[in-house]
Every structure is written in C-alpha cells, then in structure tokens.
Design a protein around this motif. Sequence first.
Motif, PDB file in Angstrom:
ATOM      1  N   SER A 150      35.512  36.384  36.927  1.00  0.00           N
ATOM      2  CA  SER A 150      34.331  37.133  37.357  1.00  0.00           C
ATOM      3  C   SER A 150      33.417  37.426  36.174  1.00  0.00           C
ATOM      4  O   SER A 150      33.883  37.620  35.049  1.00  0.00           O
ATOM      5  CB  SER A 150      34.715  38.459  38.041  1.00  0.00           C
ATOM      6  OG  SER A 150      35.291  39.355  37.120  1.00  0.00           O
ATOM      7  N   VAL A 151      32.129  37.406  36.436  1.00  0.00           N
ATOM      8  CA  VAL A 151      31.111  37.897  35.516  1.00  0.00           C
ATOM      9  C   VAL A 151      30.223  38.789  36.373  1.00  0.00           C
ATOM     10  O   VAL A 151      29.442  38.309  37.197  1.00  0.00           O
ATOM     11  CB  VAL A 151      30.289  36.768  34.879  1.00  0.00           C
ATOM     12  CG1 VAL A 151      29.261  37.355  33.910  1.00  0.00           C
ATOM     13  CG2 VAL A 151      31.189  35.769  34.160  1.00  0.00           C
ATOM     14  N   LEU A 152      30.366  40.097  36.222  1.00  0.00           N
ATOM     15  CA  LEU A 152      29.731  41.049  37.126  1.00  0.00           C
ATOM     16  C   LEU A 152      28.778  41.981  36.384  1.00  0.00           C
ATOM     17  O   LEU A 152      29.140  42.561  35.366  1.00  0.00           O
ATOM     18  CB  LEU A 152      30.782  41.885  37.851  1.00  0.00           C
ATOM     19  CG  LEU A 152      31.709  41.125  38.802  1.00  0.00           C
ATOM     20  CD1 LEU A 152      32.814  42.036  39.294  1.00  0.00           C
ATOM     21  CD2 LEU A 152      30.922  40.546  39.974  1.00  0.00           C
ATOM     22  N   ARG A 153      27.576  42.095  36.920  1.00  0.00           N
ATOM     23  CA  ARG A 153      26.612  43.096  36.443  1.00  0.00           C
ATOM     24  C   ARG A 153      26.709  44.299  37.367  1.00  0.00           C
ATOM     25  O   ARG A 153      26.731  44.158  38.587  1.00  0.00           O
ATOM     26  CB  ARG A 153      25.196  42.521  36.465  1.00  0.00           C
ATOM     27  CG  ARG A 153      24.108  43.506  35.992  1.00  0.00           C
ATOM     28  CD  ARG A 153      22.736  42.857  36.070  1.00  0.00           C
ATOM     29  NE  ARG A 153      21.682  43.733  35.576  1.00  0.00           N
ATOM     30  CZ  ARG A 153      21.008  44.611  36.328  1.00  0.00           C
ATOM     31  NH1 ARG A 153      21.289  44.738  37.630  1.00  0.00           N
ATOM     32  NH2 ARG A 153      20.066  45.361  35.795  1.00  0.00           N
ATOM     33  N   ARG A 154      26.772  45.482  36.768  1.00  0.00           N
ATOM     34  CA  ARG A 154      26.862  46.713  37.535  1.00  0.00           C
ATOM     35  C   ARG A 154      25.885  47.750  36.973  1.00  0.00           C
ATOM     36  O   ARG A 154      25.683  47.837  35.758  1.00  0.00           O
ATOM     37  CB  ARG A 154      28.289  47.284  37.498  1.00  0.00           C
ATOM     38  CG  ARG A 154      29.270  46.530  38.396  1.00  0.00           C
ATOM     39  CD  ARG A 154      28.916  46.754  39.841  1.00  0.00           C
ATOM     40  NE  ARG A 154      29.800  46.112  40.789  1.00  0.00           N
ATOM     41  CZ  ARG A 154      29.624  44.913  41.295  1.00  0.00           C
ATOM     42  NH1 ARG A 154      28.601  44.170  40.874  1.00  0.00           N
ATOM     43  NH2 ARG A 154      30.434  44.419  42.214  1.00  0.00           N
TER      44      ARG A 154
ATOM     45  N   ARG B  19      34.267  41.501  43.386  1.00  0.00           N
ATOM     46  CA  ARG B  19      33.999  40.061  43.392  1.00  0.00           C
ATOM     47  C   ARG B  19      33.415  39.632  44.729  1.00  0.00           C
ATOM     48  O   ARG B  19      32.534  38.753  44.783  1.00  0.00           O
ATOM     49  CB  ARG B  19      35.283  39.286  43.104  1.00  0.00           C
ATOM     50  CG  ARG B  19      35.804  39.457  41.689  1.00  0.00           C
ATOM     51  CD  ARG B  19      37.112  38.724  41.499  1.00  0.00           C
ATOM     52  NE  ARG B  19      36.927  37.275  41.563  1.00  0.00           N
ATOM     53  CZ  ARG B  19      37.936  36.404  41.599  1.00  0.00           C
ATOM     54  NH1 ARG B  19      39.191  36.844  41.591  1.00  0.00           N
ATOM     55  NH2 ARG B  19      37.701  35.114  41.642  1.00  0.00           N
TER      56      ARG B  19
ATOM     57  N   THR C 257      27.198  44.226  31.914  1.00  0.00           N
ATOM     58  CA  THR C 257      27.787  42.990  32.435  1.00  0.00           C
ATOM     59  C   THR C 257      29.153  42.807  31.809  1.00  0.00           C
ATOM     60  O   THR C 257      29.287  42.829  30.575  1.00  0.00           O
ATOM     61  CB  THR C 257      26.898  41.771  32.133  1.00  0.00           C
ATOM     62  OG1 THR C 257      25.588  41.993  32.652  1.00  0.00           O
ATOM     63  CG2 THR C 257      27.479  40.510  32.772  1.00  0.00           C
TER      64      THR C 257
ATOM     65  N   GLY D 256      29.817  40.744  44.723  1.00  0.00           N
ATOM     66  CA  GLY D 256      29.012  39.950  43.801  1.00  0.00           C
ATOM     67  C   GLY D 256      28.283  40.812  42.801  1.00  0.00           C
ATOM     68  O   GLY D 256      28.372  42.046  42.796  1.00  0.00           O
ATOM     69  N   THR D 257      27.555  40.164  41.924  1.00  0.00           N
ATOM     70  CA  THR D 257      26.858  40.867  40.855  1.00  0.00           C
ATOM     71  C   THR D 257      25.659  41.627  41.405  1.00  0.00           C
ATOM     72  O   THR D 257      25.055  41.237  42.413  1.00  0.00           O
ATOM     73  CB  THR D 257      26.426  39.859  39.763  1.00  0.00           C
ATOM     74  OG1 THR D 257      26.186  40.560  38.557  1.00  0.00           O
ATOM     75  CG2 THR D 257      25.196  39.075  40.173  1.00  0.00           C
ATOM     76  N   SER D 258      25.299  42.727  40.755  1.00  0.00           N
ATOM     77  CA  SER D 258      24.185  43.571  41.206  1.00  0.00           C
ATOM     78  C   SER D 258      22.882  43.159  40.520  1.00  0.00           C
ATOM     79  O   SER D 258      22.868  42.879  39.320  1.00  0.00           O
ATOM     80  CB  SER D 258      24.481  45.037  40.902  1.00  0.00           C
ATOM     81  OG  SER D 258      23.350  45.843  41.180  1.00  0.00           O
ATOM     82  N   THR D 259      21.801  43.148  41.293  1.00  0.00           N
ATOM     83  CA  THR D 259      20.471  42.851  40.739  1.00  0.00           C
ATOM     84  C   THR D 259      19.574  44.086  40.778  1.00  0.00           C
ATOM     85  O   THR D 259      18.378  43.984  40.521  1.00  0.00           O
ATOM     86  CB  THR D 259      19.807  41.712  41.521  1.00  0.00           C
ATOM     87  OG1 THR D 259      19.716  42.085  42.912  1.00  0.00           O
ATOM     88  CG2 THR D 259      20.610  40.420  41.390  1.00  0.00           C
TER      89      THR D 259
END
Length: 305
Positions: free
Chosen positions: A19-23, A90, A103, A93-96
């Motif tokens: 995972s590569v997640l932006r929060r 996951r 991240t 998903g990542t947050s925009t």
Amino acid sequence: MDVLSDVLERARARGGVFSVLRRVEPWGLSFAGERELTAHILLDGRAWLEQEGAAPVELERYAVLLMTAGAEYAIVSSPGAPRERIGDARATGTSTADGSAATVLCGAYTLEGSVGAAVLADLPRPVLIPAAWQEPAQRAAVGLLAEEAARETPGQQALLDRLLDTNLVYALRAWWQHSAAAAPGWFTALADDPLRRVLEAIHDHPDDSWTLPELARVARISRSGLAARFRQQVGVPPAAYLTAVRMQRAEETLRYTDATLAEVAAGVGYSNPFAFATAFRRHHGMPPGRWRQRAREAEAGAEPF
C-alpha cells in the motif's frame, strides 16, 4: 563472498509493497502485527508509531521503520488519533482531500528457512533507521521509492517491490552498524580482517573439509588465536559456525531440489549420507527426508503477499 549478501540470498528475502496511502489529519492506520517483517516509510507529512505499553515514537520523513511479528501497532498523525485497520484503508484507497496530509508506504518481506529465522531473531521491535543514519545511496533509494509511488506508470509495482528489496539491505546494514550491541556476531566480525577472511571462506566453500589449522592459515593468525577470537566475536566456535552454514545450505537443497541424500551430503562437505543424516538430525531434531516433506508442505500452504 559478501557474507551479508549471502545471508540475505539464502534467506530468500524478498519484499512486496502492499500500500501507498495518503491520509489527511487526523488519521491512523492500525496493523495486526502478523506479518513476519513489515517496512513502513513516511514519504511526506508527519506521523507517529504507537504501541501498547510504550511511549509514542515520532517518525521523520524518509525514516525506515521495520516491525517484526508481534502485537498490534499503529501509525498515526498524532498520538491518540482515530485509527482504521489497514485492510479497510486499502479498500478505501488513498485520499485526495485537502488539508495537512501524509503519505505512508507499507511493504512486507518474507524470509525463508533457518537463515531467515536467524535474521528475524536478531531484530528488536521496532527497528527505526532515521534519515541521519542512512548513507547517501540509501537516501537516494528511498527518494526513488517516494518518486515512483507518487505517479502511476507501467511497471510501477515491480519497481516499488525491487526498491523495497534494496531498502532491506541498506536498512539492516545501517541498523547493525549503528547498533553494534544488537548486531549478530558474524556481522560485527566482518570488521575484523582475519575473521572476515574466515567467514568469507566458509560461505564460499562450506563443502571443503575445513579444519581449525586450515582456517587459521586463511585468517593468518595462530590456531589458538583464531579459536578464541572467533568465539568471542561470533559467539560460537569456528566448527559450530561451519556446521550451521552447512545445515543451512542442506535445507536449501532439500527444499528446492530433488537431490538425493547422498548428493545433498556431498554438496555440504559430508563423506557419506549417514554422517550427514546424523548431523542434520542433531541440528534439526528430525531426519532430512522428513524435514524436506514438512518444508514442502508448509511452502504449498503459504499465503502470498
């Protein structure tokens, strides 16, 4: 032979980014702690490691965090922040969204056999390699991870996984160099030229009929000097270390080939399969044939990343 490279190759250490997640703050990711070795890298923003019964630990940008299997833990934007389980994160998903964000890259490693078990046993929990400990090449590799994670391009997953493999070698080397008291004896012994020559000789040719006088000639010191120095630095006598390396190579051959016991025995320096089987049983608590069957059954039932 580069002993560290040989150890990691024999452990078949390989990693996969999962995972590569932006929060956006406030945020938290909780992990069950079931994977045998997990890596976390804060690619941007700020974060903390939280573990029950321990003070929170701040994570700086590009710091590498390694977690062996154990109790649940969390990476959060600030101590006490709400958490979500990594599986749910996951799926989301990542947050925009706008706001103060971070991240986090997460990857897992698998290590096999007694070599892998020894590497894991030599690691405390957690292992934190700050950016200040990282040599320029490691910082560059972490930077490449960050750059590659920030875009979606063909072959991205393969590149991330290979960069994660590279990171493990750098991370272990940096950790053991800066935490000598916690490093395995064979690693610290590599800084001693006579012992390094002996270790390299054993790893290069474990099938040779090494004796203490022969190893002393490789070390270019006396037999008594080598015996005392090796035990003090590595923690076991040279003969015991040689046997351990032979048993590790035997494991590899039994697990991944259909070689006969006579072929396995010859490949690791035993004159006949009976002597090899006796040594293997003494070392592993079961005969080599049964060990091979159990290892293959376990591999067939292993879960992928």
